[in-house]
Write a protein that holds these residues in place. Structure first.
Motif, PDB file in Angstrom:
ATOM      1  N   ALA A  91       0.795  -1.226   0.000  1.00 30.36           N
ATOM      2  CA  ALA A  91       0.000   0.000   0.000  1.00 30.36           C
ATOM      3  C   ALA A  91       0.831   1.282   0.000  1.00 30.36           C
ATOM      4  O   ALA A  91       0.350   2.323  -0.433  1.00 30.36           O
ATOM      5  CB  ALA A  91      -0.936   0.000   1.206  1.00 30.36           C
ATOM      6  N   ASN A  92       2.058   1.224   0.502  1.00 30.23           N
ATOM      7  CA  ASN A  92       2.876   2.426   0.616  1.00 30.23           C
ATOM      8  C   ASN A  92       4.136   2.298  -0.225  1.00 30.23           C
ATOM      9  O   ASN A  92       4.832   1.293  -0.160  1.00 30.23           O
ATOM     10  CB  ASN A  92       3.264   2.683   2.075  1.00 30.23           C
ATOM     11  N   SER A  93       4.419   3.355  -0.955  1.00 31.71           N
ATOM     12  CA  SER A  93       5.662   3.390  -1.710  1.00 31.71           C
ATOM     13  C   SER A  93       6.825   3.718  -0.779  1.00 31.71           C
ATOM     14  O   SER A  93       6.632   4.222   0.337  1.00 31.71           O
ATOM     15  CB  SER A  93       5.574   4.453  -2.808  1.00 31.71           C
ATOM     16  N   ALA A  94       8.023   3.462  -1.242  1.00 34.32           N
ATOM     17  CA  ALA A  94       9.214   3.823  -0.469  1.00 34.32           C
ATOM     18  C   ALA A  94       9.284   5.335  -0.263  1.00 34.32           C
ATOM     19  O   ALA A  94       9.679   5.810   0.802  1.00 34.32           O
ATOM     20  CB  ALA A  94      10.469   3.323  -1.171  1.00 34.32           C
ATOM     21  N   GLY A  95       8.871   6.083  -1.269  1.00 35.24           N
ATOM     22  CA  GLY A  95       8.875   7.536  -1.156  1.00 35.24           C
ATOM     23  C   GLY A  95       7.954   8.025  -0.051  1.00 35.24           C
ATOM     24  O   GLY A  95       8.318   8.901   0.734  1.00 35.24           O
ATOM     25  N   ASN A  96       6.755   7.444   0.011  1.00 34.86           N
ATOM     26  CA  ASN A  96       5.824   7.845   1.063  1.00 34.86           C
ATOM     27  C   ASN A  96       6.299   7.412   2.437  1.00 34.86           C
ATOM     28  O   ASN A  96       6.144   8.148   3.420  1.00 34.86           O
ATOM     29  CB  ASN A  96       4.418   7.325   0.776  1.00 34.86           C
ATOM     30  N   LEU A  97       6.912   6.230   2.532  1.00 32.36           N
ATOM     31  CA  LEU A  97       7.469   5.811   3.823  1.00 32.36           C
ATOM     32  C   LEU A  97       8.609   6.729   4.243  1.00 32.36           C
ATOM     33  O   LEU A  97       8.752   7.059   5.425  1.00 32.36           O
ATOM     34  CB  LEU A  97       7.927   4.355   3.761  1.00 32.36           C
ATOM     35  N   CYS A  98       9.416   7.158   3.291  1.00 36.93           N
ATOM     36  CA  CYS A  98      10.503   8.097   3.584  1.00 36.93           C
ATOM     37  C   CYS A  98       9.930   9.409   4.117  1.00 36.93           C
ATOM     38  O   CYS A  98      10.392   9.929   5.140  1.00 36.93           O
ATOM     39  CB  CYS A  98      11.336   8.327   2.324  1.00 36.93           C
ATOM     40  N   LEU A  99       8.920   9.952   3.439  1.00 37.26           N
ATOM     41  CA  LEU A  99       8.290  11.191   3.906  1.00 37.26           C
ATOM     42  C   LEU A  99       7.678  11.010   5.293  1.00 37.26           C
ATOM     43  O   LEU A  99       7.737  11.915   6.127  1.00 37.26           O
ATOM     44  CB  LEU A  99       7.212  11.642   2.917  1.00 37.26           C
ATOM     45  N   HIS A 100       7.088   9.851   5.527  1.00 35.00           N
ATOM     46  CA  HIS A 100       6.495   9.551   6.832  1.00 35.00           C
ATOM     47  C   HIS A 100       7.559   9.536   7.936  1.00 35.00           C
ATOM     48  O   HIS A 100       7.359  10.117   9.002  1.00 35.00           O
ATOM     49  CB  HIS A 100       5.770   8.206   6.764  1.00 35.00           C
ATOM     50  N   LEU A 101       8.693   8.916   7.677  1.00 37.93           N
ATOM     51  CA  LEU A 101       9.761   8.864   8.674  1.00 37.93           C
ATOM     52  C   LEU A 101      10.314  10.254   8.960  1.00 37.93           C
ATOM     53  O   LEU A 101      10.541  10.616  10.124  1.00 37.93           O
ATOM     54  CB  LEU A 101      10.874   7.921   8.206  1.00 37.93           C
ATOM     55  N   VAL A 102      10.511  11.031   7.920  1.00 41.24           N
ATOM     56  CA  VAL A 102      10.998  12.402   8.079  1.00 41.24           C
ATOM     57  C   VAL A 102       9.994  13.220   8.907  1.00 41.24           C
ATOM     58  O   VAL A 102      10.370  13.933   9.837  1.00 41.24           O
ATOM     59  CB  VAL A 102      11.261  13.038   6.694  1.00 41.24           C
ATOM     60  N   GLY A 103       8.715  13.100   8.575  1.00 47.20           N
ATOM     61  CA  GLY A 103       7.694  13.830   9.314  1.00 47.20           C
ATOM     62  C   GLY A 103       7.604  13.401  10.762  1.00 47.20           C
ATOM     63  O   GLY A 103       7.484  14.222  11.675  1.00 47.20           O
ATOM     64  N   ASN A 104       7.686  12.099  10.976  1.00 51.40           N
ATOM     65  CA  ASN A 104       7.600  11.538  12.314  1.00 51.40           C
ATOM     66  C   ASN A 104       8.733  12.047  13.211  1.00 51.40           C
ATOM     67  O   ASN A 104       8.499  12.521  14.331  1.00 51.40           O
ATOM     68  CB  ASN A 104       7.623  10.013  12.182  1.00 51.40           C
ATOM     69  N   LEU A 105       9.952  11.955  12.735  1.00 48.15           N
ATOM     70  CA  LEU A 105      11.109  12.365  13.538  1.00 48.15           C
ATOM     71  C   LEU A 105      11.166  13.877  13.728  1.00 48.15           C
ATOM     72  O   LEU A 105      11.537  14.365  14.802  1.00 48.15           O
ATOM     73  CB  LEU A 105      12.405  11.840  12.917  1.00 48.15           C
ATOM     74  N   ASN A 106      10.795  14.617  12.697  1.00 51.77           N
ATOM     75  CA  ASN A 106      10.782  16.071  12.828  1.00 51.77           C
ATOM     76  C   ASN A 106       9.697  16.547  13.788  1.00 51.77           C
ATOM     77  O   ASN A 106       9.830  17.607  14.397  1.00 51.77           O
ATOM     78  CB  ASN A 106      10.608  16.736  11.462  1.00 51.77           C
ATOM     79  N   THR A 107       8.640  15.765  13.927  1.00 49.62           N
ATOM     80  CA  THR A 107       7.566  16.120  14.851  1.00 49.62           C
ATOM     81  C   THR A 107       7.941  15.795  16.286  1.00 49.62           C
ATOM     82  O   THR A 107       7.962  16.668  17.158  1.00 49.62           O
ATOM     83  CB  THR A 107       6.268  15.369  14.479  1.00 49.62           C
ATOM     84  N   TYR A 108       8.231  14.519  16.538  1.00 45.97           N
ATOM     85  CA  TYR A 108       8.390  14.061  17.918  1.00 45.97           C
ATOM     86  C   TYR A 108       9.758  14.360  18.528  1.00 45.97           C
ATOM     87  O   TYR A 108       9.868  14.478  19.744  1.00 45.97           O
ATOM     88  CB  TYR A 108       8.068  12.573  18.014  1.00 45.97           C
ATOM     89  N   ILE A 109      10.767  14.473  17.691  1.00 42.58           N
ATOM     90  CA  ILE A 109      12.083  14.849  18.216  1.00 42.58           C
ATOM     91  C   ILE A 109      12.364  16.315  17.918  1.00 42.58           C
ATOM     92  O   ILE A 109      12.690  17.080  18.814  1.00 42.58           O
ATOM     93  CB  ILE A 109      13.205  13.939  17.643  1.00 42.58           C
ATOM     94  N   GLY A 110      12.223  16.712  16.666  1.00 46.50           N
ATOM     95  CA  GLY A 110      12.544  18.083  16.278  1.00 46.50           C
ATOM     96  C   GLY A 110      11.651  19.123  16.929  1.00 46.50           C
ATOM     97  O   GLY A 110      12.116  19.982  17.679  1.00 46.50           O
ATOM     98  N   ALA A 111      10.359  19.051  16.645  1.00 47.04           N
ATOM     99  CA  ALA A 111       9.443  20.087  17.136  1.00 47.04           C
ATOM    100  C   ALA A 111       9.278  20.038  18.649  1.00 47.04           C
ATOM    101  O   ALA A 111       9.312  21.075  19.317  1.00 47.04           O
ATOM    102  CB  ALA A 111       8.087  19.952  16.442  1.00 47.04           C
ATOM    103  N   GLU A 112       9.116  18.830  19.181  1.00 47.29           N
ATOM    104  CA  GLU A 112       8.790  18.733  20.608  1.00 47.29           C
ATOM    105  C   GLU A 112      10.019  18.860  21.511  1.00 47.29           C
ATOM    106  O   GLU A 112      10.017  19.621  22.468  1.00 47.29           O
ATOM    107  CB  GLU A 112       8.065  17.422  20.892  1.00 47.29           C
ATOM    108  N   LEU A 113      11.075  18.136  21.192  1.00 47.69           N
ATOM    109  CA  LEU A 113      12.267  18.178  22.059  1.00 47.69           C
ATOM    110  C   LEU A 113      13.253  19.262  21.635  1.00 47.69           C
ATOM    111  O   LEU A 113      13.914  19.860  22.466  1.00 47.69           O
ATOM    112  CB  LEU A 113      12.955  16.810  22.076  1.00 47.69           C
ATOM    113  N   GLY A 114      13.355  19.497  20.326  1.00 51.50           N
ATOM    114  CA  GLY A 114      14.305  20.483  19.822  1.00 51.50           C
ATOM    115  C   GLY A 114      13.726  21.869  19.622  1.00 51.50           C
ATOM    116  O   GLY A 114      14.449  22.812  19.307  1.00 51.50           O
TER     117      GLY A 114
END
Length: 148
Positions: free
Chosen positions: A38-61
């Motif tokens: 169901a998910n392309s590698a590109g979409n999984l890549c965008l998901h990982l980037v969004g996930n880490l930027n949200t929970y680590i970048g935005a919240e902790l950083g």
């Protein structure tokens, strides 16, 4: 100790994510999916980037990053070069944010509710590392299966 381990694992696996995206012989296949995949590698890549930027970048950083989760799965055909830049930027965000986290903070409650119940920052960071690895494995398999 845990913070250094997490930094090392995030760096290792984000570098592996870059290598996977770079390894596609046909750039268009980054966005390919079929049948029960169901998910392309590109979409999984965008998901990982969004996930880490949200929970680590935005919240902790405190980067100010604003997540648009629905676009992580609906955007298509983002150029490979742009994905690689996003990964590099995420590496920098994760490392800078984790440099600010203290051992005491690891034991404290993570500032926002992510799951059904509250967790420690330590728990969430370990979860994020395993989440990255899980999707990295999917991308690796996607590339080997569909990039022909």
């Amino acid at each position: 100790m845990l913070l250094q381990t997490l930094k090392s694992l995030f760096r290792r696996d984000l570098d592996r994510l870059k290598k996977e995206i770079e390894s596609y012989q046909h750039e268009s296949k980054i966005w390919y999916f079929e049948k029960s995949i169901a998910n392309s590698a590109g979409n999984l890549c965008l998901h990982l980037v969004g996930n880490l930027n949200t929970y680590i970048g935005a919240e902790l950083g405190k980067t100010g990053y604003v997540r648009h989760r629905e676009l992580e799965f609906s955007l298509k055909n983002v150029p490979r070069a742009e994905l690689l830049v996003k990964i590099d930027q995420t590496i920098e965000v994760v490392e800078k944010a984790l440099d600010k986290v203290t051992d005491q903070q690891l034991q404290q409650e993570y500032p926002i509710l992510v799951f059904d119940e509250k967790t420690s920052t330590e728990y969430l960071l370990v979860h994020l590392a395993t989440h990255l690895t899980y999707h990295l494995g999917q991308i690796n398999y996607h590339r080997r299966l569909l990039d022909t």
